[in-house]
Scaffold this active site. Structure first.
Site, PDB file in Angstrom:
ATOM      1  N   GLY A 158       0.705  -1.137  -0.058  1.00  9.89           N
ATOM      2  CA  GLY A 158      -0.079  -0.037   0.124  1.00  9.89           C
ATOM      3  C   GLY A 158       0.956   1.200   0.063  1.00  9.89           C
ATOM      4  N   CYS A 196     -28.177  -9.606 -15.504  1.00 12.11           N
ATOM      5  CA  CYS A 196     -27.628  -9.275 -17.026  1.00 12.11           C
ATOM      6  C   CYS A 196     -28.568 -10.039 -18.080  1.00 12.11           C
ATOM      7  CB  CYS A 196     -26.191 -10.140 -17.123  1.00 12.11           C
ATOM      8  SG  CYS A 196     -25.675 -10.209 -18.733  1.00 12.11           S
ATOM      9  N   CYS A 245     -26.515 -12.902 -20.140  1.00 13.39           N
ATOM     10  CA  CYS A 245     -26.145 -14.104 -19.519  1.00 13.39           C
ATOM     11  C   CYS A 245     -26.903 -14.649 -18.300  1.00 13.39           C
ATOM     12  CB  CYS A 245     -24.713 -14.374 -19.144  1.00 13.39           C
ATOM     13  SG  CYS A 245     -24.166 -13.699 -17.612  1.00 13.39           S
ATOM     14  N   CYS A 292     -23.266  -7.755 -18.366  1.00 12.33           N
ATOM     15  CA  CYS A 292     -22.105  -7.640 -17.453  1.00 12.33           C
ATOM     16  C   CYS A 292     -21.140  -6.680 -17.953  1.00 12.33           C
ATOM     17  CB  CYS A 292     -21.427  -9.013 -17.470  1.00 12.33           C
ATOM     18  SG  CYS A 292     -22.504 -10.457 -16.824  1.00 12.33           S
ATOM     19  N   CYS A 342     -19.151 -12.788 -18.995  1.00 15.62           N
ATOM     20  CA  CYS A 342     -20.501 -12.970 -19.495  1.00 15.62           C
ATOM     21  C   CYS A 342     -20.346 -14.138 -20.483  1.00 15.62           C
ATOM     22  CB  CYS A 342     -20.891 -11.469 -20.169  1.00 15.62           C
ATOM     23  SG  CYS A 342     -22.637 -11.410 -20.533  1.00 15.62           S
TER      24      CYS A 342
HETATM   25 ZN   LIG Z   1     -23.624 -11.171 -18.584  1.00 17.56          ZN
END
Ligand SMILES: [Zn+2]
Lengths: 278, 360
Positions: free
Chosen positions: A33, A242, A245, A267, A273
């Protein structure tokens, strides 16, 4: 045209430059970090287009690597295409759109939906590496704040958000604390992606070219999104499915599909997807 | 099915071909040669070389041609090329006393040894469009007089003889003159590093900064002690042979300003200096640089800052590079729809909560 051009060294940068970047990467991994200054080079693409990520990827790539490049979660966005072509040209390494088959993934603004593994490196393109930058514009000040772990200003900002808007009004580049020490900018990924960073198996490397900074999260490192007990962090997404999909757990793009403003959700991670479809 | 982002590769290829076509323009007009650019657009070349940090008129001309005359784009091409070049070492310090000047003026003394030499300047032209150039550009050749073949002592040297201006410290080691292109910029920077950053800063940015000091934002009472433009040689010591050889002759612009004095009843006051040095004939930038250099020196000279932008080292050094600036400013045209989507969700949620609260 041959795969790699002979005018350039493998991965464009000369070996000394790559060594300089690798040293910065090792330091960054040792201090999770922490933003390591590095002598960023001028690349043949503009600052803001991923020069930091490109340099980190160039320093990591070996001939046996398989590279995937995404922007906004997709392999086919113009800048992802451009960066992928660049590496095809200057390294000749294999490229893929398949998240699981990639050994190095360079990304802008997303973390893939598929869980990453120990033999993968995720390289983030970072525009402004300093999470405190918009609270304090001076680098000289923010470096001292990190050194002293003086993060009160950030907590005040988050508190003020809640008192004005009823919640923390940061939707992307949501600040995290790494290994209980440094507050870090996760790059402008949506906060939906933040939990994926926590105890991630892959190495996460961050390159900010214009700002000349490299930072890292080693595998299996604690990465916590800042919040308050009574206002816990929430990884939000559009509460939709989505339409391509059928996924209900992914980060979605909202697409306007006609002049009446009808929306469609799909997506943002195009490879995920596709894999769900088939 | 809607596929907003498919076809990126073909779109890019077509965009590149279209760009090339527009660069070439009307095929009935002769193709612009790199030689024409090199010999007739020398001030554009000076800017590209200075801000690209690479002295090579031929490559600068090529970059200007390729960039369709967009000088920042040309500078970018040069910078990206420069990155790929190995660094052999550090040249010998340049001695501008040995310049063969084609222009050399002082605003602080009426006459100076060697005289004022105007050289090829726009200064006293009347800015009237010369319509003759539309039709026929042929003009007689000009032979400069013998004045232009001599070396001149620096004007500030005459002040120095009197001890009335501060003496410049020369840095000898590499630590004192770090390379901005090989190390990350760290603030506070020493003067050598600041000057490096200024000489490759955007001319327009420096001009604005310099102008602001004249209008009171960090005023430092400058006089142009001397402005000179001409050729100097660059020498490099080859360790194997043990002596310096000349590796190039370059044209540069140098400006030394004489600025407000500092001192007290016990320390006799002295004038202070600002310094500008730029590749090519770039006197606007050399003067601007000297003003900004002087403004940035407040701390080492023991002055109190007005808090003016030109006195703010972090502000000036971080924002003057036009390649960094243009990249970052223009990058917001890249897709940001993932972030925008996250903001959309957030604002919808906050609005919903607010509406519900209102309804009570
Ligand atoms: Zn998707």
């Amino acid at each position: 045209m041959s795969n790699s051009e002979e005018d350039f060294n493998f991965a464009y940068l000369d070996e000394q430059t790559k060594r300089m970047i690798r040293r910065a990467l090792i330091k960054a991994i040792c201090i999770p970090g922490y933003q390591v200054p590095f002598a960023s080079r001028e690349m043949p693409m503009p600052y803001g287009w991923g020069t930091g990520g490109v340099q980190v990827t160039a320093a990591c790539l070996q001939e046996t690597d398989v590279l995937k490049v995404i922007d906004q979660g997709s392999d086919d966005t113009t800048n992802a295409v451009s960066i992928r072509k660049f590496f095809e040209r200057v390294t000749g390494v294999k490229t893929t759109e398949n998240t699981g088959k990639a050994s190095v993934i360079q990304t802008r603004h997303r973390i893939p939906e598929q869980v990453l593994s120990e033999d993968q490196i995720l390289v983030y393109q970072v525009p402004i590496p300093e999470p405190l930058r918009f609270l304090e514009p001076r680098e000289t000040e923010t470096r001292v704040m990190h050194a002293l772990e003086e993060y009160g200003l950030m907590h005040v900002k988050l508190y003020e958000d809640i008192s004005i808007n009823g919640e923390i009004s940061t939707a992307y580049a949501y600040p995290v604390k790494v290994n209980d020490r440094y507050i870090m900018d996760p790059s402008p990924t949506p906060k939906f992606d933040n939990p994926k960073m926590n105890f991630c198996s892959a190495i996460q490397l961050f390159g900010a070219g214009r700002e000349q900074r490299i930072y890292a999260v080693p595998p299996y490192t604690k990465v916590i999104s800042l919040d308050f007990e009574d206002y816990p962090f929430e990884a939000s997404r559009a509460e939709k499915t989505c339409e391509i999909c059928g996924a209900t757990n992914t980060y979605l793009d909202e697409v306007v599909i006609d002049d009446k403003g009808t929306r469609m959700f799909s997506c943002s991670d195009s490879d995920y997807c596709n894999s769900q479809k088939s | 099915m809607y596929v907003a982002v498919k076809g990126g590769e073909r779109a890019i290829d077509n965009a590149h071909r279209w760009l090339e076509d527009e660069r070439r323009g009307d095929r009935k007009v002769t193709d612009l040669s790199v030689d024409q650019i090199k010999t007739q657009l020398s001030l554009s070349i000076a800017k590209v070389m200075a801000e690209g940090s690479l002295f090579d008129p031929e490559l600068a001309s090529l970059a200007i041609k390729q960039a369709r005359g967009d000088l920042i784009e040309a500078i970018f091409l040069i910078r990206a090329y420069r990155t790929t070049l190995p660094r052999f070492g550090v040249g010998q310090p340049i001695n501008t006393d040995k310049m063969i000047a084609k222009r050399r003026i002082s605003a602080t003394f009426k006459d100076i040894p060697g005289g004022q030499l105007l050289g090829p300047t726009f200064d006293y032209t009347h800015r009237l469009l010369d319509f003759k150039l539309l039709a026929d550009g042929s003009i007689d050749e000009f032979e400069p007089g013998k004045d232009t073949e001599q070396m001149f002592q620096h004007v500030t040297q005459f002040l120095n003889n009197e001890g009335i201006i501060e003496t410049e410290e020369t840095s000898s080691s590499e630590a004192e003159s770090p390379d901005l292109t090989r190390q990350p910029l760290e603030i506070p920077a020493n003067r050598a590093l600041r000057l490096q950053a200024l000489t490759r800063s955007d001319e327009g940015f420096l001009l604005g900064m310099a102008y602001s000091t004249q209008r009171g934002f960090g005023r430092n009472h400058p006089f142009v002690g001397e402005l000179r433009i001409g050729l100097i040689s660059v020498e490099f010591e080859i360790p194997e042979i043990g002596f310096n050889i000349e590796i190039a002759e370059i044209e540069i612009s140098e400006c030394e300003t004489v600025n407000q004095f500092l001192g007290s009843k016990t320390h006799p006051p002295k004038f202070t200096r600002g310094y500008g040095f730029v590749f090519g004939q770039s006197e606007r930038k050399a003067i601007s640089m000297a003003l900004v250099d002087r403004a940035l020196r407040w701390k080492e000279l023991g002055e109190v800052s007005d808090g003016a932008p030109a006195q703010d080292e972090e502000f000036v050094l971080y924002h003057g590079d036009n390649i960094q600036a243009t990249g970052f400013v223009e990058h917001i045209k890249l897709p940001h729809y993932v972030d925008f989507q996250a903001e959309l969700e957030l604002i919808r949620k906050i609005r919903k909560t607010a509406f519900e609260a209102k309804k009570g």
